[in-house]
Design an enzyme around this catalytic site. Structure first.
Site, PDB file in Angstrom:
ATOM      1  N   HIS A 174       4.084  -6.034  -6.302  1.00  0.00           N
ATOM      2  CA  HIS A 174       2.580  -6.414  -6.031  1.00  0.00           C
ATOM      3  C   HIS A 174       1.916  -5.335  -5.303  1.00  0.00           C
ATOM      4  O   HIS A 174       2.258  -4.291  -4.832  1.00  0.00           O
ATOM      5  CB  HIS A 174       2.474  -7.801  -4.948  1.00  0.00           C
ATOM      6  CG  HIS A 174       2.744  -7.338  -3.554  1.00  0.00           C
ATOM      7  ND1 HIS A 174       3.983  -6.673  -3.146  1.00  0.00           N
ATOM      8  CD2 HIS A 174       2.260  -7.368  -2.634  1.00  0.00           C
ATOM      9  CE1 HIS A 174       4.069  -6.525  -1.739  1.00  0.00           C
ATOM     10  NE2 HIS A 174       2.979  -7.054  -1.683  1.00  0.00           N
ATOM     11  N   ASP A 197       0.128 -11.478   7.704  1.00  0.00           N
ATOM     12  CA  ASP A 197       1.201 -12.268   6.934  1.00  0.00           C
ATOM     13  C   ASP A 197       2.641 -11.753   7.207  1.00  0.00           C
ATOM     14  O   ASP A 197       3.386 -12.520   7.450  1.00  0.00           O
ATOM     15  CB  ASP A 197       0.767 -12.141   5.288  1.00  0.00           C
ATOM     16  CG  ASP A 197      -0.362 -13.403   5.172  1.00  0.00           C
ATOM     17  OD1 ASP A 197      -0.315 -14.404   5.803  1.00  0.00           O
ATOM     18  OD2 ASP A 197      -1.151 -12.879   4.501  1.00  0.00           O
ATOM     19  N   TYR A 257     -11.588  -1.578   1.050  1.00  0.00           N
ATOM     20  CA  TYR A 257     -11.381  -1.345   2.537  1.00  0.00           C
ATOM     21  C   TYR A 257     -10.152  -0.841   2.829  1.00  0.00           C
ATOM     22  O   TYR A 257      -9.901  -0.168   3.852  1.00  0.00           O
ATOM     23  CB  TYR A 257     -11.510  -2.574   3.341  1.00  0.00           C
ATOM     24  CG  TYR A 257     -10.499  -3.340   3.607  1.00  0.00           C
ATOM     25  CD1 TYR A 257      -9.913  -4.395   2.600  1.00  0.00           C
ATOM     26  CD2 TYR A 257      -9.816  -3.315   4.903  1.00  0.00           C
ATOM     27  CE1 TYR A 257      -8.677  -5.070   2.661  1.00  0.00           C
ATOM     28  CE2 TYR A 257      -8.674  -4.247   4.810  1.00  0.00           C
ATOM     29  CZ  TYR A 257      -8.098  -5.051   3.935  1.00  0.00           C
ATOM     30  OH  TYR A 257      -6.997  -5.729   4.138  1.00  0.00           O
ATOM     31  N   ARG A 258      -9.251  -0.679   1.987  1.00  0.00           N
ATOM     32  CA  ARG A 258      -7.688  -0.153   2.037  1.00  0.00           C
ATOM     33  C   ARG A 258      -7.286  -0.338   0.487  1.00  0.00           C
ATOM     34  O   ARG A 258      -7.827  -1.047  -0.232  1.00  0.00           O
ATOM     35  CB  ARG A 258      -7.207  -1.364   3.147  1.00  0.00           C
ATOM     36  CG  ARG A 258      -5.906  -1.162   3.586  1.00  0.00           C
ATOM     37  CD  ARG A 258      -5.469  -2.339   4.174  1.00  0.00           C
ATOM     38  NE  ARG A 258      -4.015  -2.171   5.066  1.00  0.00           N
ATOM     39  CZ  ARG A 258      -3.568  -3.068   5.633  1.00  0.00           C
ATOM     40  NH1 ARG A 258      -4.053  -4.439   5.634  1.00  0.00           N
ATOM     41  NH2 ARG A 258      -2.360  -2.967   6.368  1.00  0.00           N
ATOM     42  N   TYR A 299       0.931  -1.262  -0.030  1.00  0.00           N
ATOM     43  CA  TYR A 299       0.004   0.103  -0.070  1.00  0.00           C
ATOM     44  C   TYR A 299       0.757   1.276   0.022  1.00  0.00           C
ATOM     45  O   TYR A 299       0.330   2.324   0.303  1.00  0.00           O
ATOM     46  CB  TYR A 299      -0.992   0.020   1.118  1.00  0.00           C
ATOM     47  CG  TYR A 299      -1.914  -1.077   1.352  1.00  0.00           C
ATOM     48  CD1 TYR A 299      -2.840  -1.409   0.334  1.00  0.00           C
ATOM     49  CD2 TYR A 299      -1.646  -2.423   1.774  1.00  0.00           C
ATOM     50  CE1 TYR A 299      -3.953  -2.358   0.422  1.00  0.00           C
ATOM     51  CE2 TYR A 299      -2.565  -3.428   2.035  1.00  0.00           C
ATOM     52  CZ  TYR A 299      -3.559  -3.549   1.128  1.00  0.00           C
ATOM     53  OH  TYR A 299      -4.374  -4.521   1.133  1.00  0.00           O
TER      54      TYR A 299
END
Lengths: 131, 524
Positions: free
Chosen positions: B387, B150, B468-469, B91
């Site tokens: 990613h 994770d 949500y994010r 993010y």
């Protein structure tokens, strides 16, 4: 499961049969004077090792993509006093995770892609890993 | 590259502010020039190299230093971008939305202030990682379990504040948050909930205190800098049994989710379990090149080869049972009988898994709260190592799950990427997290990904699905989809922003919330 058991479990899944040096042995025996470690991803680099394309001066520690056992079982134990000189022929994520874990300790690092899945890299730290 | 300056801040003003920061924290903890590179987004998407770049970083060691930094920033107008540990890599990591911001790196504030075994909670500072808290609990022999996402290197506080999730019964991290302390933009320190009462001893026991419940406005926001946070920890359940159920066909996801919903609502499925796709699980321990040299998304025959080789399915349900055997045995009977209705379903416990390394063996650690970095293996799937997560939320229904899957996977494959995703099961909703792995060194691939991502956001919103994010590059786009009643929610956010941070120095652009002088777009 405590950290010790977790590390043992992690190593059993990461280290491959016939490893030149076992990670658990490296973690428990005297640390090499140079504080050098050489990591090889056996899934991709075995051919290069056998063919002499890669000729390490150190016995390689054979790993797969996951850096967790190396970090928790070897490097983050707080018992390495001299700066580290780390080298590897691994996937990129192994290098990225290790460099990120070392954080501000990293003095310099280099990486180059030598195959579709493989990268050749070095990381040197400013200090050892003591707590 | 010259360090960027934020809008409205001169080079002289920035230099003076940095000198002020240097006096507050000491020169060693002020980072400029090459040292700022570690705060850049490691997985950039934009092909414009001037975006999302910090000017500098400053790392305080105490609440008092944070207060001084905030006051100095307020005086000069230099924007701060607070990060707990900056490890939110899918993010944007530690990178700011607004180029020229100074990263406020809270990682030195890493004290575990209390771990209470009797009541099951911890009070931590922002720099405490999951590895740190796990080691602390283990070293003290406490009968408490963590819930971890994770990546184990992230901040316990930062993950909860960003609405992160884990995989035990305590998997909704912000739900488990209880009480926090924050430095406001004017330098004042507030404690929420029961922490507002001097001498009170229930700060980490009762979330709400008296009056409006405000903790939520410090999550995914830019209204304050959180410096302490309580988090509930699960007591050792006295028994643990992880399991995996594999399903053969893509379309099975519809029936799987229909079965999941009543079991989760009734707490028969006790944890924040996941339904993981073939490629996501395969990519943890292998790469694409080990199975195919074909370009484009993997074919059905390659998928079959992977399934056979790794003993996994097109979908893999990873869950765990917690408690004494009398409880877990009873729950397992219900779960097994429910999923056995799906043709081809296979049931595994860890002792049934022969291949090493193995998905269930790995997930068994995570579902019992052992921090790891194993999941980063999927970055190697296609080479290139980037990613990003696309994470719409939907109801826990089979119809929504298959619709979501078809919408997203078809677009991802059309764009030339493999579909790799999971459905994380909340109490009543699914987080459909699609992980798109791309070559971060390829400008063409990044451009293709950017176009794909914006298309996914728009198409999801058109069907009523919201994320949500998100990555810093898409905060404006996603905030724009929460637009009911003429953007009433954003207007309220802006009103709060203007009241608490009138000069707009805290994280401009976070979650699409801009200070007054930077509103109108084009600032990121």
């Amino acid at each position: 499961m405590d950290r010790r058991h977790f590390v043992q479990a992690g190593m059993s899944s990461v280290l491959l049969p016939g490893a030149v040096i076992s990670l658990s042995a490296a973690a428990s025996s005297a640390i090499p004077a140079a504080q050098d470690y050489f990591f090889v991803d056996d899934r991709f680099a075995a051919g290069a090792l056998q063919g002499g394309t890669i000729s390490p001066s150190l016995a390689p520690i054979r790993v797969q993509a996951d850096v967790t056992p190396v970090w928790t079982g070897l490097l983050a134990g707080g018992h390495i006093e001299a700066p580290l000189a780390l080298r590897g022929v691994t996937t990129e994520s192994f290098f990225f995770c290790l460099k990120t874990l070392l954080g501000r300790q990293v003095h310099d690092s280099q990486i180059s892609r030598i195959g579709h899945d493989l990268h050749l890299w070095t990381i040197r730290t400013r200090n050892g890993m003591t707590t | 590259m010259t360090a960027p300056l934020p809008p409205g801040v001169s080079a002289e003003a920035m230099a003076g502010t940095l000198e002020h920061f240097r006096r507050i924290v000491g020169a060693e903890w002020m980072f400029t020039g090459e040292k700022v590179e570690s705060y850049h987004d490691p997985y950039p998407i934009a092909n414009d190299d001037t975006r999302f770049k910090a000017h500098a970083a400053v790392a305080p060691s105490s609440v008092e230093q944070v207060q001084e930094i905030v006051k100095a920033a307020n005086a000069s107008g230099v924007p701060l971008w607070p990060v707990s540990r900056g490890k939110n890599f899918a993010y944007g990591g530690a990178a700011p939305v607004l180029s020229g911001s100074v990263v406020l790196d809270m990682s030195r504030m890493n004290r575990i202030l209390e771990v209470n075994e009797k009541f099951g909670y911890a009070l931590v500072e922002p720099g405490v990682s999951y590895f740190d808290l796990y080691d602390y609990i283990q070293s003290k022999g406490l009968k408490l379990w963590l819930d971890v996402p994770d990546p184990g290197w992230g901040s316990v506080m930062g993950n909860a504040l960003d609405h992160g999730v884990g995989y035990t019964p305590y998997g909704d991290h912000f739900m488990m948050q209880c009480g926090l302390e924050a430095v406001l933009a004017n330098g004042e320190v507030v404690r929420t909930g029961m922490g507002a009462m001097p001498g009170n001893n229930t700060w980490q026991l009762f979330k709400y205190g008296f009056g409006p419940y405000v903790d939520g406005i410090f999550s995914q926001s830019n209204f304050g800098i959180v410096t302490k946070m309580g988090i509930w920890l699960m007591p050792d359940p006295g028994g643990y049994r992880p399991y995996m159920i594999t399903f053969e066909r893509e379309e099975d996801i519809e029936q799987v989710v229909e079965i999941v919903r009543p079991l989760r609502l009734a707490n028969v499925i006790q944890n924040a379990a996941t339904i993981r796709s073939l490629v996501l699980d395969a990519a943890i321990f292998s790469t694409r090149s080990q199975y195919t040299s074909e370009k484009g998304p993997i074919s059905a025959s390659v998928a079959r080869k992977i399934m056979d080789d790794q003993q996994i399915g097109m979908w893999n349900f990873c869950g765990a049972l917690y408690g004494p055997p009398a409880i877990t045995d009873a729950l397992w009977t219900v779960i097994r009988d429910s999923f056995a209705k799906i043709p081809g379903a296979k049931f595994y416990f860890p002792e049934d898994r022969k291949r090493r390394p193995d998905t269930l063996i790995h997930r068994a650690d995570t579902m019992r709260g052992i921090p790891k970095l194993t999941e980063f293996g999927f970055l190697n799937w296609a080479g290139g190592g980037g990613h990003i997560g696309f994470s719409p939320v939907s109801p826990t229904t089979g119809a929504d799950a298959i619709k979501q899957y078809r919408m997203v996977s078809s677009r991802v494959r059309e764009a030339g990427f493999d579909y790799s995703g999971l459905m994380a099961i909340g109490f009543r909703e699914l987080h459909h997290v699609t992980v798109i792995v791309y070559d971060k060194t390829s400008a063409e691939e990044r451009a293709r990904l950017d176009k794909l991502f914006r298309q996914l956001v728009a198409e999801a919103a058109a069907e009523g699905y919201g994320e949500y994010r998100t990555h810093i590059a898409y905060m404006d786009a996603i905030a724009g989809t929460y637009r009911w009643n003429d953007n009433a929610l954003m207007k309220m956010h802006q009103t709060i922003k203007d009241a608490l941070d009138p000069k707009g120095i805290l994280a401009p652009g976070k979650s699409g919330i801009w200070p007054k002088h930077l509103r109108g777009g084009g600032n990121a």
